[in-house]
Design an enzyme around this catalytic site. Structure first.
Site, short mmCIF file in Angstrom:
data_model
loop_
_atom_site.label_atom_id
_atom_site.label_comp_id
_atom_site.label_asym_id
_atom_site.label_seq_id
_atom_site.Cartn_x
_atom_site.Cartn_y
_atom_site.Cartn_z
N THR A 15 65.21 -23.15 78.86
CA THR A 15 64.93 -23.76 80.17
C THR A 15 63.77 -24.75 80.10
O THR A 15 63.77 -25.77 80.80
CB THR A 15 64.58 -22.65 81.19
OG1 THR A 15 65.69 -21.77 81.26
CG2 THR A 15 64.32 -23.22 82.57
N ASP B 5 70.69 -23.29 74.39
CA ASP B 5 70.38 -22.15 75.26
C ASP B 5 70.24 -20.96 74.30
O ASP B 5 71.04 -20.80 73.38
CB ASP B 5 71.54 -21.94 76.24
CG ASP B 5 71.24 -20.86 77.25
OD1 ASP B 5 71.14 -21.19 78.44
OD2 ASP B 5 71.10 -19.67 76.86
N SER C 96 71.03 -18.04 74.38
CA SER C 96 72.16 -17.12 74.25
C SER C 96 73.01 -17.46 73.03
O SER C 96 73.81 -16.65 72.56
CB SER C 96 73.06 -17.18 75.49
OG SER C 96 72.29 -16.91 76.62
N THR D 255 59.95 -7.10 75.51
CA THR D 255 61.32 -7.08 76.00
C THR D 255 61.36 -7.95 77.25
O THR D 255 60.37 -8.04 77.97
CB THR D 255 61.75 -5.61 76.25
OG1 THR D 255 63.13 -5.56 76.38
CG2 THR D 255 61.10 -4.98 77.44
N THR E 106 65.15 5.20 72.21
CA THR E 106 65.34 5.65 73.59
C THR E 106 65.77 4.50 74.49
O THR E 106 65.34 3.36 74.30
CB THR E 106 64.07 6.30 74.18
OG1 THR E 106 64.30 6.60 75.56
CG2 THR E 106 62.84 5.41 74.07
N CYS F 89 64.92 4.55 77.51
CA CYS F 89 63.85 4.42 78.50
C CYS F 89 63.08 3.13 78.25
O CYS F 89 62.92 2.70 77.10
CB CYS F 89 62.86 5.58 78.38
SG CYS F 89 63.49 7.11 79.01
#
Ligand code: ASP
Length: 344
Positions: free
Chosen positions: A15, A59, A61, A167, A278, A280
């Site tokens: 971006t 991009d 991705s 993350t 995990t 979480c």
């Protein structure tokens, strides 16, 4: 007079360098020189800048290991003349790329700072300008003639993170990243404040090593209540499967049903490692804490501890890419190579 730091900026896309096509309303990459023109302040920084752009900015991705290789090779070929590096990258997969680069370069003694933005550089409310200028300042920061940072980081929205601890947490907020299991390395306020005790130490006397990450047949599986034997059986049967990362519940827990444990046991018997991480957002796997993870510990799953999914995937691919590692995958995975995993 001492020489001012020389910073190499590598533009990969994302971006930060996009423009709106007003006919279709879609964001598309445009030529890097527009970024330079849009931030004239870059000319006033206390360092010299050199820029290199991917021939086809993308991009994020569309990023894959060949792009990681292009970034690492560019850094390698400029390593001796640059004092620091800034990589402009889309935020969507930035944590994967930056984690990969952290593993690919051993004994790094210069800063590599990834950044990007949530709004295109031409947008009035863009976050690109602050992110880019401060990322460059961090890459150029020195103390007693030595870089303040000697590791791969992500700088975004006033915070500097260890890249392989991050993350992406938001597609909407300017704070796009978080580092749930490791403190931030620096903060940008009126002053740039480095948290010295959180930084990796300089290893300038050790040999600098660049390694490639090759594409690997690794599988990332997130458990959910109701996942069927048929689905898992099929996935684990893939003929060229090399390794599995299993996103389990809580502190590394999984169903105790026999069919499930049997699939894992058979996979391990074939010499295919399985990493327990995990699902979480924060916290760590603690194998054996509950009955629902005891069997996993006993059958020899790799303990992913507090590693992020992004670092787990890239670390496993990295370890598989070094043939001489052989049977030491479990040991090395459970050991911190670049500060990506806790010691407990
Ligand atoms: N889709 C964009 C990318 O990751 C989003 C961004 O740059 O933040 O390339």
């Amino acid at each position: 007079m001492s020489k001012i730091p020389h910073i190499l900026i590598i533009y990969t896309g994302g971006t930060i360098g996009m423009m709106k096509d007003y006919k279709t309303n879609v964001l598309r990459s445009f030529d890097f020189k527009h970024i330079y023109n849009s931030i004239p302040e870059l000319n006033h920084l206390d360092c010299s800048l050199e820029t290199i752009s991917f021939e086809q900015p993308i991009d994020s991705s569309n990023i894959n290991p060949s792009h990681w290789d292009s970034i690492a090779t560019t850094i390698q070929s400029h390593y001796h003349k640059a004092d620091g590096f800034v990589v402009l990258h889309g935020s969507d997969t930035m944590s994967y790329t930056a984690s990969a680069i952290s593993f690919m370069i051993e004994n790094l003694d210069k800063p590599i700072i990834f950044t990007g933005s949530q709004l295109p550089i031409g947008d009035l409310r863009t976050d690109a300008k602050e992110n880019m200028i401060t990322a460059i300042e961090i890459a150029a920061a020195q103390k007693n003639g030595k870089p303040r940072i000697a590791e791969v980081c992500i700088y975004f929205e006033y915070k500097l993170y260890r890249a392989n601890r991050t993350t992406k947490i938001s597609a909407a907020q300017f704070q796009a990243f978080d580092s749930p299991n490791y403190p931030i390395l620096a903060e940008s306020g009126v002053e740039l404040k480095f948290h010295e005790h959180t930084l990796l130490p300089l290893k300038s006397s050790k040999e600098l090593i660049f390694r490639k990450i090759l594409p690997q047949n690794v599988l990332l599986i997130k458990l959910f209540p109701g996942i069927t034997e048929a689905v898992l059986h099929h996935m684990f049967q893939m003929p060229e499967l090399k390794g599995v990362i299993l996103e389990t519940y809580g502190s590394g827990n999984a169903p105790t049903e026999q069919w499930f444990l049997e699939i894992l046991r058979n996979t391990l018997k074939k010499g295919i490692p399985i990493v327990d991480i995990t699902q979480c957002f924060a916290g760590s796997v603690v194998l054996g804490k509950y009955e629902t993870s005891l069997e996993l510990l006993e059958m020899g799953l790799i303990d992913g501890k507090d590693i992020t999914t992004e670092a787990a995937v890239t670390k496993l691919m990295y370890l598989f890419s070094i043939p001489e590692i052989g049977g030491r995958i479990k040991d090395l995975f459970e050991t911190s190579l670049r500060g990506e995993i806790g010691n407990t």
